[in-house]
Design a protein around this motif. Sequence first.
Motif, PDB file in Angstrom:
ATOM      1  N   ILE A 153      55.260  67.800  56.293  1.00 11.23           N
ATOM      2  CA  ILE A 153      56.302  68.340  55.428  1.00 11.23           C
ATOM      3  C   ILE A 153      55.711  69.502  54.631  1.00 11.23           C
ATOM      4  O   ILE A 153      54.534  69.478  54.270  1.00 11.23           O
ATOM      5  CB  ILE A 153      56.872  67.253  54.491  1.00 11.23           C
ATOM      6  N   PRO A 154      56.496  70.549  54.355  1.00 10.68           N
ATOM      7  CA  PRO A 154      55.954  71.746  53.700  1.00 10.68           C
ATOM      8  C   PRO A 154      55.789  71.596  52.202  1.00 10.68           C
ATOM      9  O   PRO A 154      56.422  72.274  51.394  1.00 10.68           O
ATOM     10  CB  PRO A 154      57.002  72.809  54.053  1.00 10.68           C
ATOM     11  N   ILE A 155      54.920  70.674  51.805  1.00  7.43           N
ATOM     12  CA  ILE A 155      54.632  70.436  50.400  1.00  7.43           C
ATOM     13  C   ILE A 155      53.119  70.436  50.210  1.00  7.43           C
ATOM     14  O   ILE A 155      52.406  69.707  50.900  1.00  7.43           O
ATOM     15  CB  ILE A 155      55.219  69.094  49.919  1.00  7.43           C
ATOM     16  N   GLY A 156      52.632  71.259  49.295  1.00  5.89           N
ATOM     17  CA  GLY A 156      51.211  71.294  49.019  1.00  5.89           C
ATOM     18  C   GLY A 156      50.426  71.984  50.121  1.00  5.89           C
ATOM     19  O   GLY A 156      50.987  72.604  51.019  1.00  5.89           O
ATOM     20  N   PRO A 157      49.080  71.898  50.073  1.00  3.16           N
ATOM     21  CA  PRO A 157      48.242  72.535  51.089  1.00  3.16           C
ATOM     22  C   PRO A 157      48.606  72.036  52.482  1.00  3.16           C
ATOM     23  O   PRO A 157      48.830  70.846  52.687  1.00  3.16           O
ATOM     24  CB  PRO A 157      46.825  72.098  50.695  1.00  3.16           C
ATOM     25  N   ASN A 158      48.672  72.955  53.446  1.00  3.71           N
ATOM     26  CA  ASN A 158      49.132  72.602  54.766  1.00  3.71           C
ATOM     27  C   ASN A 158      48.464  73.458  55.825  1.00  3.71           C
ATOM     28  O   ASN A 158      47.940  74.533  55.533  1.00  3.71           O
ATOM     29  CB  ASN A 158      50.656  72.784  54.852  1.00  3.71           C
ATOM     30  N   HIS A 159      48.528  72.981  57.055  1.00  9.32           N
ATOM     31  CA  HIS A 159      48.117  73.761  58.228  1.00  9.32           C
ATOM     32  C   HIS A 159      49.174  74.848  58.435  1.00  9.32           C
ATOM     33  O   HIS A 159      50.365  74.610  58.244  1.00  9.32           O
ATOM     34  CB  HIS A 159      48.062  72.807  59.425  1.00  9.32           C
ATOM     35  N   PRO A 160      48.793  76.068  58.845  1.00  5.50           N
ATOM     36  CA  PRO A 160      49.799  77.118  59.054  1.00  5.50           C
ATOM     37  C   PRO A 160      50.835  76.794  60.127  1.00  5.50           C
ATOM     38  O   PRO A 160      51.908  77.411  60.147  1.00  5.50           O
ATOM     39  CB  PRO A 160      48.964  78.349  59.436  1.00  5.50           C
ATOM     40  N   ARG A 161      50.560  75.805  60.977  1.00  5.84           N
ATOM     41  CA  ARG A 161      51.551  75.424  61.985  1.00  5.84           C
ATOM     42  C   ARG A 161      52.844  74.926  61.335  1.00  5.84           C
ATOM     43  O   ARG A 161      53.920  74.988  61.943  1.00  5.84           O
ATOM     44  CB  ARG A 161      50.982  74.333  62.900  1.00  5.84           C
ATOM     45  N   THR A 162      52.748  74.422  60.098  1.00 11.16           N
ATOM     46  CA  THR A 162      53.934  73.941  59.385  1.00 11.16           C
ATOM     47  C   THR A 162      54.946  75.062  59.180  1.00 11.16           C
ATOM     48  O   THR A 162      56.152  74.826  59.173  1.00 11.16           O
ATOM     49  CB  THR A 162      53.527  73.343  58.038  1.00 11.16           C
ATOM     50  N   TYR A 163      54.463  76.281  59.014  1.00 13.71           N
ATOM     51  CA  TYR A 163      55.327  77.405  58.695  1.00 13.71           C
ATOM     52  C   TYR A 163      55.465  78.413  59.841  1.00 13.71           C
ATOM     53  O   TYR A 163      56.420  79.189  59.851  1.00 13.71           O
ATOM     54  CB  TYR A 163      54.777  78.161  57.476  1.00 13.71           C
ATOM     55  N   PRO A 184      48.765  79.471  54.056  1.00 18.78           N
ATOM     56  CA  PRO A 184      49.652  79.242  55.197  1.00 18.78           C
ATOM     57  C   PRO A 184      51.129  79.455  54.919  1.00 18.78           C
ATOM     58  O   PRO A 184      51.906  79.733  55.834  1.00 18.78           O
ATOM     59  CB  PRO A 184      49.400  77.777  55.545  1.00 18.78           C
ATOM     60  N   ASP A 185      51.542  79.326  53.657  1.00 21.45           N
ATOM     61  CA  ASP A 185      52.963  79.246  53.344  1.00 21.45           C
ATOM     62  C   ASP A 185      53.599  80.623  53.143  1.00 21.45           C
ATOM     63  O   ASP A 185      54.194  80.922  52.108  1.00 21.45           O
ATOM     64  CB  ASP A 185      53.202  78.360  52.118  1.00 21.45           C
ATOM     65  N   LEU A 186      53.456  81.459  54.181  1.00 19.18           N
ATOM     66  CA  LEU A 186      54.086  82.770  54.180  1.00 19.18           C
ATOM     67  C   LEU A 186      55.314  82.746  55.077  1.00 19.18           C
ATOM     68  O   LEU A 186      55.352  82.028  56.075  1.00 19.18           O
ATOM     69  CB  LEU A 186      53.109  83.835  54.673  1.00 19.18           C
ATOM     70  N   ARG A 187      56.304  83.537  54.727  1.00 21.21           N
ATOM     71  CA  ARG A 187      57.526  83.601  55.520  1.00 21.21           C
ATOM     72  C   ARG A 187      57.245  84.334  56.838  1.00 21.21           C
ATOM     73  O   ARG A 187      56.592  85.368  56.853  1.00 21.21           O
ATOM     74  CB  ARG A 187      58.596  84.355  54.730  1.00 21.21           C
ATOM     75  N   PRO A 188      57.736  83.821  57.958  1.00 18.70           N
ATOM     76  CA  PRO A 188      57.570  84.537  59.225  1.00 18.70           C
ATOM     77  C   PRO A 188      58.366  85.830  59.230  1.00 18.70           C
ATOM     78  O   PRO A 188      59.337  85.985  58.477  1.00 18.70           O
ATOM     79  CB  PRO A 188      58.092  83.550  60.272  1.00 18.70           C
ATOM     80  N   THR A 189      57.967  86.748  60.062  1.00 16.57           N
ATOM     81  CA  THR A 189      58.692  88.002  60.222  1.00 16.57           C
ATOM     82  C   THR A 189      59.497  87.981  61.521  1.00 16.57           C
ATOM     83  O   THR A 189      59.168  87.256  62.453  1.00 16.57           O
ATOM     84  CB  THR A 189      57.732  89.189  60.261  1.00 16.57           C
ATOM     85  N   GLY A 190      60.552  88.772  61.559  1.00 18.24           N
ATOM     86  CA  GLY A 190      61.299  88.962  62.794  1.00 18.24           C
ATOM     87  C   GLY A 190      62.415  87.979  63.056  1.00 18.24           C
ATOM     88  O   GLY A 190      63.097  88.079  64.076  1.00 18.24           O
ATOM     89  N   VAL A 191      62.632  87.002  62.159  1.00 18.83           N
ATOM     90  CA  VAL A 191      63.743  86.064  62.310  1.00 18.83           C
ATOM     91  C   VAL A 191      64.895  86.594  61.459  1.00 18.83           C
ATOM     92  O   VAL A 191      64.803  86.635  60.228  1.00 18.83           O
ATOM     93  CB  VAL A 191      63.357  84.641  61.863  1.00 18.83           C
TER      94      VAL A 191
END
Length: 284
Positions: A170-180, A247-254
Amino acid sequence: MTPTPPRRRTARGLVGGALTAGLLLTGCARRSGVDARADQYPYRAFCTSMSAMLPPEACEGGTDALRARLLDPRTRAALRATAEAPGPGTGVGLWREVHPEDLQILRHTDPSVTGRRLADVLAGREPWDALCELLVTDPQAYVVCHTMDEDDVRAIMADPLVAIGSDSDIPIGPNHPRTYGTFPTFLGGYVRDAGVVDLAEAIRKLTSATASRFGLSDRGWIGRGSVADLVLLDPARIGHAGTYEHPDLRPTGVTHVFLAGEQVIADGESTGERRGRMLRSERR
């Protein structure tokens, strides 16, 4: 005394061996009539609990029992011997497969170690002792293990029996970039830039390949009778700049996203609509 790294197989051996074993098992299963398939995330590091580095026996009985074992010098030494034994293929944990610089601390109750590599928090200790003491402090700690080989990642990805999945938390706290960024990273880094598969095959891996596995007959394709789950994206811009540190950056191109025909993302921004729901297989 200079800390000595644990014994380990090479990263190529870890993932390459797993790939070979996986392909052999899949081939045997399919020849016997089992429709065996797989999924994968497009990264060279995996995420798991720090306690997975230990032999499973260390965790028997719960948190208090784990702490007691790691605090006892003889038991800690015995666990290390098991963890570094070169012979057994199972029951030893992941310790022998990593170097201290491979192990990045993702979550820990001590904020001074979060985000750092084990090699950077040794403070003169043996890597094994440092690991054990971090676990005594926080048995629920999580780590990112930078051990995968890029050639293996691409070889697995190109297989038509392999779909793409995030395996995310779940996208809460420190995470692997695969989450986002799992799907934007795949489409941008591996499809557009590296050409591991073409765009049509990539879309299949992200949609119908997964929906069909779960018996979701009205998902994963576009046409009369299907649910209008749609993503409009720019192939030239799709990607994700997230790192393991940020890791919690917004993807581009969507640009636009529709769930069951209702727009939830418009021009890259949330509309405030919440249309997600539990999906269940139609198979009986």
